[in-house]
Design a protein around this motif. Structure first.
Motif: not given
Length: 281
Positions: A169-182
């Motif tokens: 599982a990956v809990p995502m918090i905050g803005t999802l941008d290109s660098s974070r997605t990578q």
């Protein structure tokens, strides 16, 4: 060798102790840091002298013959930046080197106005360049520290959690941008390989908005997971996000989605052959 270089070399070679004493006095260094500042000044002075001895041009700090001096300046800036000192403090320390040099030049060359003028110009140009170099190095060092901290924060903010055998599982918090997605994609794919997991849950409950770009990032992550032979569930599809996705015309067909993380966990249990039964009271 130009006469101003010769004159300056003679000054720093013959008046080392006096220059150091006046330098530290002019810089206003605290008694607690005097020993460290003296070592810093000594290292810079020696590199300064060696550059002059090699015939370096005082007007061009980029001259390769100043390499020892620039390396010393970089070490000074890096060390002080790591200690939390400001760029201005380091720059002022270097600029304090100018006053004893100018005083000695005036004393020694008072009878030769032309030589004095040339030497004063050489001192001012070189010491000013040195001070500017420390500021540039400080900024580069601080930017590198900030980039590293941002990367570390991104890694901490997107943990890959093993729920049970075969499920991540990956809990995502905050803005999802290109660098974070990578970063998420790399960490998740690596974890899939390490744990041989067949299913990954990406929870976007903490993602405030989903636009076309965010959706594209999610689709790329899902595609990469499938290429690794695993499958993916996206949870946290709130009503507002569902409406946004529909209005944007984003196609999530073929991707398992759930409104809540609890629903995604229930589906994951079902997909992996587990069944939870309530115990009778």
């Amino acid at each position: 060798m130009k006469r101003e270089v010769e004159a300056l070399l003679a000054i720093v070679s013959e008046e080392e102790s006096r220059i150091l004493e006046e330098w530290l006095k002019e810089s206003g260094v605290a008694d607690s840091r005097r020993r460290a500042a003296e070592d810093e000044a000594m290292q810079l002075l020696r590199a300064f002298r060696e550059g002059l001895r090699a015939g370096a041009d005082p007007a061009v700090l980029a001259d390769e013959r100043w390499s020892d001096l620039t390396h010393s300046l970089q070490a000074l800036s890096g060390s002080r930046a790591a200690q939390g000192q400001k760029a201005g403090e380091t720059s002022r320390f270097v600029l304090a080197f100018k006053r004893p040099l100018l005083a000695l030049a005036q004393q020694r060359l008072a009878a030769d106005a032309g030589a004095l003028m040339a030497t004063v110009w050489a001192i001012s140009s070189l010491v000013d360049s040195m001070a500017q170099h420390t500021v540039t190095t400080y900024q580069d060092t601080r930017e590198a520290v900030i980039r590293r901290q941002q990367e570390e924060l991104l890694e901490l903010s997107t943990p890959v959690i093993k729920l049970w055998n075969g499920v991540l599982a990956v809990p995502m918090i905050g803005t999802l941008d290109s660098s974070r997605t990578q970063i998420v994609m790399e960490a998740l794919l690596q974890k899939i390989v390490e744990t041989e997991s067949a299913l990954a849950i990406i929870d976007i409950t903490g993602v405030p908005t989903v636009d076309t770009l965010v959706a594209q990032h999610l689709l790329k992550t899902v595609s990469a997971i499938r290429l690794m032979g695993a499958d993916c569930i996206i949870s946290g599809i709130r009503p507002q996000i569902a409406q946004t996705i529909v209005h944007l015309g984003i196609d999530l067909q073929g991707i398992m989605t759930k409104a809540t993380l609890a629903d995604a966990l229930a589906l994951a249990l079902e997909r992996t052959g587990w069944r939870i039964v309530a115990q009778a009271a």
